[in-house]
Design an enzyme around this catalytic site. Structure first.
Site, PDB file in Angstrom:
ATOM      1  N   ASN A 187       0.688  -1.386   0.169  1.00  0.00           N
ATOM      2  CA  ASN A 187      -0.008  -0.075   0.308  1.00  0.00           C
ATOM      3  C   ASN A 187       0.708   1.801  -0.490  1.00  0.00           C
ATOM      4  OD1 ASN A 187      -2.177   1.593   0.491  1.00  0.00           O
ATOM      5  ND2 ASN A 187      -2.423   1.252   3.149  1.00  0.00           N
ATOM      6  N   TRP A 188       1.639   1.293  -1.292  1.00  0.00           N
ATOM      7  CA  TRP A 188       2.234   2.586  -1.448  1.00  0.00           C
ATOM      8  C   TRP A 188       1.789   4.239  -0.847  1.00  0.00           C
ATOM      9  CZ3 TRP A 188       3.978   2.794  -7.232  1.00  0.00           C
ATOM     10  CH2 TRP A 188       4.284   1.292  -7.479  1.00  0.00           C
ATOM     11  N   LYS A 189       0.376   4.184   0.049  1.00  0.00           N
ATOM     12  CA  LYS A 189      -0.368   5.445   0.128  1.00  0.00           C
ATOM     13  C   LYS A 189      -0.223   6.594  -0.717  1.00  0.00           C
ATOM     14  CE  LYS A 189      -0.214   3.671   4.573  1.00  0.00           C
ATOM     15  NZ  LYS A 189       0.151   4.186   5.991  1.00  0.00           N
TER      16      LYS A 189
ATOM     17  N   HIS B 258      -9.255   1.163   4.457  1.00  0.00           N
ATOM     18  CA  HIS B 258      -7.710   1.791   4.919  1.00  0.00           C
ATOM     19  C   HIS B 258      -8.177   2.561   6.231  1.00  0.00           C
ATOM     20  CE1 HIS B 258      -4.501   2.939   6.091  1.00  0.00           C
ATOM     21  NE2 HIS B 258      -3.443   1.959   5.960  1.00  0.00           N
TER      22      HIS B 258
ATOM     23  N   GLU C 269      -7.243   5.518   7.708  1.00  0.00           N
ATOM     24  CA  GLU C 269      -6.470   6.446   7.389  1.00  0.00           C
ATOM     25  C   GLU C 269      -7.966   7.098   6.608  1.00  0.00           C
ATOM     26  OE1 GLU C 269      -2.877   5.771   5.557  1.00  0.00           O
ATOM     27  OE2 GLU C 269      -1.641   5.577   7.448  1.00  0.00           O
TER      28      GLU C 269
ATOM     29  N   GLU D  44      -5.981  -4.436  10.445  1.00  0.00           N
ATOM     30  CA  GLU D  44      -4.945  -3.409  10.797  1.00  0.00           C
ATOM     31  C   GLU D  44      -5.018  -2.567  12.016  1.00  0.00           C
ATOM     32  OE1 GLU D  44      -2.234  -2.597   7.226  1.00  0.00           O
ATOM     33  OE2 GLU D  44      -4.250  -1.329   6.904  1.00  0.00           O
TER      34      GLU D  44
ATOM     35  N   GLY E  90       2.566   2.188  10.765  1.00  0.00           N
ATOM     36  CA  GLY E  90       3.064   3.502  10.484  1.00  0.00           C
ATOM     37  C   GLY E  90       3.605   4.268  11.988  1.00  0.00           C
TER      38      GLY E  90
ATOM     39  N   SER F 194       3.450  -2.198  10.513  1.00  0.00           N
ATOM     40  CA  SER F 194       4.811  -2.191  10.361  1.00  0.00           C
ATOM     41  C   SER F 194       5.159  -3.671  10.799  1.00  0.00           C
ATOM     42  CB  SER F 194       5.096  -2.062  12.002  1.00  0.00           C
ATOM     43  OG  SER F 194       4.475  -0.547  12.230  1.00  0.00           O
TER      44      SER F 194
ATOM     45  N   GLY G  99       3.097  -1.564   4.088  1.00  0.00           N
ATOM     46  CA  GLY G  99       3.044   0.082   4.038  1.00  0.00           C
ATOM     47  C   GLY G  99       4.248   0.641   3.928  1.00  0.00           C
ATOM     48  N   GLY G 100       4.207   1.846   4.485  1.00  0.00           N
ATOM     49  CA  GLY G 100       6.528   1.770   4.867  1.00  0.00           C
ATOM     50  C   GLY G 100       7.163   1.034   3.876  1.00  0.00           C
TER      51      GLY G 100
HETATM   52  C1  PEP Z   1      -1.166  -0.404   5.847  1.00  0.00           C
HETATM   53  O1  PEP Z   1      -0.901   1.321   5.886  1.00  0.00           O
HETATM   54  O2  PEP Z   1      -2.061  -0.096   5.573  1.00  0.00           O
HETATM   55  C2  PEP Z   1       0.237  -0.488   6.750  1.00  0.00           C
HETATM   56  C3  PEP Z   1       0.220  -1.389   7.061  1.00  0.00           C
HETATM   57  O3  PEP Z   1       0.748   0.219   7.126  1.00  0.00           O
HETATM   58  P1  PEP Z   1       3.287   0.466   7.722  1.00  0.00           P
HETATM   59  O4  PEP Z   1       3.323  -0.914   7.429  1.00  0.00           O
HETATM   60  O5  PEP Z   1       3.674   1.096   7.289  1.00  0.00           O
HETATM   61  O6  PEP Z   1       2.945   0.499   9.249  1.00  0.00           O
END
Ligand code: PEP
Length: 250
Positions: free
Chosen positions: A9-11, A95, A97, A167, A173, A213, A234-235
């Site tokens: 998930n590049w956001k 999500h 966010e 999640e 994040g 994470s 994500g990251g």
């Molecule tokens: C996400 O936003 O879906 C996510 C899992 O982010 P991160 O891996 O950066 O915690």
């Protein structure tokens, strides 16, 4: 049998050229793996979908959202038919966010799920509790409400096109990962909800991803749990080497 999946998930990251380069790197790395034990997906911004689709041969494509209406006077929105017309196979919905910053409700997400499935898109449906909700010990109820409210009107056949991503908001994040045991507990709970509603077969066949994470150093431990079928990343999906470290963790 359910699929293992690792989805990025590049956001709101990368320009189109940067995104195409990253997608090419991931695609080449996936193509070079002889016997991968999971499907790989990249979730990219709307602006990137068409250009990224053109370079993917071994990786599926997801949008990060779609509108809660099919078409019309909704300036700035992008509909499920538009997403499907790019060749994307998946859309990430719900999500935290989107729920938190853009006030997406359970009812709105129900509409988005229906619109996406009607276009032949598969849905990666996110759910999860805040730190406060976990501290109050109401996290099971929060997750149940999110899943029941936006998904449980679907038929068993439709559920075959839904992937659930657990999640925990406190792990997204933040660098703080749920322990493999904490994640497994919730994944088993979600699979139990599916079994109650749709029966054991649907519950067994549904892919449930962990997100929060997740990184190369903790992916193998998480994915070793019986109800964790991969990750929404994500990251760590923004660098091909890190993402591949998770893809190859199975
Ligand atoms: C996400 O936003 O879906 C996510 C899992 O982010 P991160 O891996 O950066 O915690």
């Amino acid at each position: 049998m359910r699929k293992n999946i690792v989805a990025g998930n590049w956001k709101m990251n990368t320009t189109v050229p940067e995104g195409v380069k990253l997608a090419q790197e991931v695609n080449e790395a996936v193509a070079a793996q002889a016997a991968l034990k999971c499907d790989v997906i990249v979730g990219v911004p709307f602006t990137h979908l068409t250009a990224v689709k053109a370079v993917l041969t071994h990786v599926a494509l997801a949008a990060e959202n779609c509108a809660d209406h099919k078409s019309g006077a909704y300036t700035g929105e992008v509909s499920a038919p538009m997403v499907a017309s790019t060749g994307a196979q998946y859309v990430i919905l719900g999500h935290s966010e989107r729920r938190g910053y853009y006030a997406e409700t359970i009812a709105m997400l129900k509409d988005k799920v229906d619109l996406a499935l009607a276009e032949g898109l598969k849905v990666i449906f996110c759910c999860g509790e805040s730190l406060d909700e976990r501290k109050q010990n109401i996290h099971f109820g929060v997750i149940k409400d999110e899943i029941e409210g936006s998904l449980f009107h679907l038929s068993a056949e439709q559920m075959a096109n839904v992937v659930i991503a657990y999640e925990p908001i406190w792990a997204i994040g933040t660098g703080e990962t749920a322990t493999a045991e904490q994640a497994q507990e919730i994944h088993a709970f979600i699979r139990g909800l599916l079994a109650e509603k749709y029966g054991e077969q649907v519950a067994d066949d549904t892919t449930i991803l962990y997100g929060g994470s997740c990184k190369p150093s903790n992916a193998a431990e998480l994915f070793a749990k019986p109800d964790i079928d991969g990750g929404l990343i994500g990251g760590a999906s923004l660098k091909a080497a890190d993402f591949m470290g998770i893809v190859t963790a199975f």
